[in-house]
Design an enzyme around this catalytic site. Sequence first.
Site, short mmCIF file in Angstrom:
data_model
loop_
_atom_site.label_atom_id
_atom_site.label_comp_id
_atom_site.label_asym_id
_atom_site.label_seq_id
_atom_site.Cartn_x
_atom_site.Cartn_y
_atom_site.Cartn_z
CG HIS A 56 -1.58 -1.19 1.42
ND1 HIS A 56 -2.53 -1.59 0.59
CD2 HIS A 56 -1.79 -2.18 2.48
CE1 HIS A 56 -3.22 -2.88 1.06
NE2 HIS A 56 -2.72 -3.12 2.16
CG HIS A 218 -5.92 -5.75 1.59
ND1 HIS A 218 -6.95 -5.02 1.92
CD2 HIS A 218 -4.99 -5.98 2.25
CE1 HIS A 218 -6.17 -4.57 3.01
NE2 HIS A 218 -5.04 -5.03 3.17
#
Lengths: 332, 332, 210, 210
Positions: A56, A218
């Site tokens: 991320h 995700h």
Amino acid sequence: MKKLINTPESVLDDALAGIAAAHPELAVDVEGRVIARAGGPRPGKVAVISGGGSGHEPLHGGFVGPGMLNAACPGEVFTSPVPDQMLSAAKAVDSGAGVLFIVKNYTGDRLNFQMAAELAEDEDITVETVLVDDDVAVRDSTWTAGRRGTGATVFVEKIVGALAEQGADLTTVAEMAKRVNAASRSFAVALTACTAPAAGKPGFDLPDDEIEVGVGIHGEPGRSREKIRSAKDIVASCMDALLDDQPLAAGEETIVMVNGLGATPLIELYVVFNEVAAVLAAKDVTIARSLVGNYVTSLDMAGVSITVCRADADMLSLWDAPVNTSALRWGA
Amino acid sequence: MKKLINTPESVLDDALAGIAAAHPELAVDVEGRVIARAGGPRPGKVAVISGGGSGHEPLHGGFVGPGMLNAACPGEVFTSPVPDQMLSAAKAVDSGAGVLFIVKNYTGDRLNFQMAAELAEDEDITVETVLVDDDVAVRDSTWTAGRRGTGATVFVEKIVGALAEQGADLTTVAEMAKRVNAASRSFAVALTACTAPAAGKPGFDLPDDEIEVGVGIHGEPGRSREKIRSAKDIVASCMDALLDDQPLAAGEETIVMVNGLGATPLIELYVVFNEVAAVLAAKDVTIARSLVGNYVTSLDMAGVSITVCRADADMLSLWDAPVNTSALRWGA
Amino acid sequence: GVLTTAFFVAWFEEIAKQVRLQRERLTALDAAIGDADHGTNLDRGFTEVGKALTGSPPTSPGQALLSAGTTLIRRVGGASGPLYGSAFRAMGKAVAEPVTLAGFAAAFDAGVVAVEQLGKAVPGDKTMVDALVPASRALALAVRDGVGAREAFDLAARAAEEGARATIPLRARKGRASYLGERSIGHEDPGAASSALIVASLATVATAAS
Amino acid sequence: GVLTTAFFVAWFEEIAKQVRLQRERLTALDAAIGDADHGTNLDRGFTEVGKALTGSPPTSPGQALLSAGTTLIRRVGGASGPLYGSAFRAMGKAVAEPVTLAGFAAAFDAGVVAVEQLGKAVPGDKTMVDALVPASRALALAVRDGVGAREAFDLAARAAEEGARATIPLRARKGRASYLGERSIGHEDPGAASSALIVASLATVATAAS
Ligand SMILES: Nc1ncnc2c1ncn2[C@@H]1O[C@H](COP(=O)(O)OP(=O)(O)O)[C@@H](O)[C@H]1O
Ligand SMILES: Nc1ncnc2c1ncn2[C@@H]1O[C@H](COP(=O)(O)OP(=O)(O)O)[C@@H](O)[C@H]1O
Ligand SMILES: [Mg+2]
Ligand SMILES: [Mg+2]
Ligand SMILES: [Mg+2]
Ligand SMILES: [Mg+2]
């Protein structure tokens, strides 16, 4: 799968070594997987720690530095970190004034941070934990693990980091984190799936004319699959989702983030921001501050998330306070 | 083609409107396609202007602000801007101290900036033009249009922007631009082709196990096509190309940029930086300053460029000077 | 009929082997309704468990279980790391030597309860609990009926496998899969699948030992 | 045998039409050895030329050419914008009324020279020059041989087309394609292709007019 990596297993260690090499202002424990400010704790200051799965970036390591986080704990790609990381981070940065854990609301993150908090309390470190759960694509009900934490994490980390820097105590800092989270909503759409290095292939297949609506960060599929539409139409439905959940009245002030999920050109993010601005302008809602760029990504996913925080005067002034991290820097 | 746009024709206008909405500190002329600092020229200061095709964001608009550019002229995607843009930018930001055009060495950019310079001279604006041509993938010979300008543009704009801010005159500023360019080399590899909105499909097809080596930033094919290898191996051949062209001696100081081409996750860029640092460390070359991130992109191309500038003390001190732009900000 | 320390070490070896073999399958299950890392997570975790048990060989079943559990907590991350880690740690704390089948069944149930308490999932939520609870029930029934360890473990393995398969039509209410709502229906839960694998390994090792 | 203002306006209309029709082809040629924008660039440019000529109708051939050239410079960008723009501007400056075929041929050559001077390309460099120079030479020969405009333009069109096709085996030495080195061999130069189209439009309009 084509990636600029050595092996899927070594991605995180190699990247941490790269972060250490690129940022002498950070203390990177490659083996222990903790990214902290160099120089150690400042007496009396509440320490702010966050962490989560890798993939991320710049979240969270890119937000370590004066005015924001004291330390970040990166887990394996898309896998929450283990308790040892948060424990060693807490030990490294606690000044005695206590530690705030900023945790995105995923089962794995919650459980690992919870265990870390127990271990830290055993070592006489006072820990408060605040959950970030801003993603309105997931309904918070007994049918779900609750809303996901996504873009609002940046807002919480920035604002709370500034407050901690000013010397506020742990309770005050934790309260502000909750306030910012409660005032923030996010929604994301994906144009492509991402490929986790260990998985070796995209998380889902998306035809050339379809998008996943309501995705997380995700690589998981979203709430629904729809035909691609114009940026204006896509933004309209994202903003409907956000404003349905948290209506905004004329005259209210916001902080808005238009965030790329990893593979979206910045020029497209500005196209999206333009549409977001038009929607809010039509409601006489003010965008007092904004971020446009890649802040909370999902590896090589193409797509965008929009986060809107209804900001009060405290939040805006803390937003404007100096921050000096690799991914967010101003006034410093 | 899936993109967050309204129509291929409106991408640039929509994005400029978005930039205007997101950055009140900028004066964005959406119709005239000029991004300038708000507030107008500062008496006595040389004005620094750059520009080029769009699709490379944050280049150049993201580098407009105190300490860097006075104005940027964005052309259509991958198409150099037209002379009118540079003329109107020059008129808007010239204080009488003259204007430096920073031009990447492409035929289109050269010709359009050259025409703009002629038009500006007609209006009694003194113009100096400096070409950036750092890409060692292209040999500078009678067989080519000369080396392409790529990553070094960021170094030139930053360092020269700082010098102009200090009040240096036009000749001095132009000299420094040439010095920085002469000291800089870049090399890039692509893992995927990019898709220009108007073209609607990728510029080339690349099998799942191949990379294009020695690519530019306009989606054009590279110098050769090779099998994908580890980050370490890929970096080794990039660094060979850079160091063959400009050998570096032990003890020399550099500014290094590891730049994502648009769709490469930041975690991979740090993996690459780690390998670059290892190569330079083995030669006892110092990385005095570095940038890791997306600075000169090629829309949604996955890949990386590496730029190394052999930096002298002047350059390093100008590098450290305050800069306050949307894409590069420190000390301010 | 007593389960030795070696039996537990063999169990973890077998789990590690099976996880390695089924890594792609577990990850593919997780890709469908999660984040495509379950196989990788467990492979990393049980490889580390193997190293830990080889590095400091346990001298009791309890030690083996505690060591495995702690290793999983320290090395896996994600949801499955703390859940499986806590399960084995709870088993290690609950187990008493010599380990009879009844003692094992009770310890196993303590492990399952630890998962339920930590994750707050109940049967039907489409999680590992859907495989673990039937396995534990099968073990308890086998003890009540006085069957031998080998048969008991076979029954447990079958129950776990059925429990895992029964997650397919369910809509997830816990973990990442719950974000998908209706779209989680039609896929087997990866954690339930790995739980079935863990219980099946028990049966495999018991068969090999006998 | 005199070329009127209307003829030049019709020429630009025909170019705009053909560019629109062949936009994808030009862009595909540019994708192979450039940056995939040549069709888009010219489509945008000649659409604007059409608007300019409609908005302020020219009163002379020279005005039409100057207006078209200026519009291309102001609206296209890239390499082709200044090159074609300068070509038409040079033609506009060179042309004198009434426009005979000989006058046109001389003006056309002035345009080609402007491209050569600005871009510093010579024949064989794999650029638009490879189509424009043969076209200009064909026009000059036609004038010398005293053939009519229609036939002269046909000859020029054929020469330009052949010149464009002859760029295929060349290795580029100018423009973006030169970055490809050996890899530029085997592809037609997009600018040469568009030059052939521009000259072919001349023939089309002359045929339609006669
Ligand atoms: N609250 C919970 N209670 C029990 N099991 C859970 C819970 N949440 C998730 N799980 C299990 O964890 C599995 C996912 O594990 P894993 O993929 O390793 O972690 P993550 O979801 O963090 O990526 C799910 O398939 C499910 O069986
Ligand atoms: N130096 C030059 N002289 C003449 N023609 C050139 C030169 N450089 C490029 N060209 C022509 O321009 C064409 C490309 O135009 P275009 O694609 O519109 O611009 P760009 O290359 O800037 O993207 C090439 O195919 C070539 O024919
Ligand atoms: Mg995970
Ligand atoms: Mg171009
Ligand atoms: Mg998972
Ligand atoms: Mg082109």
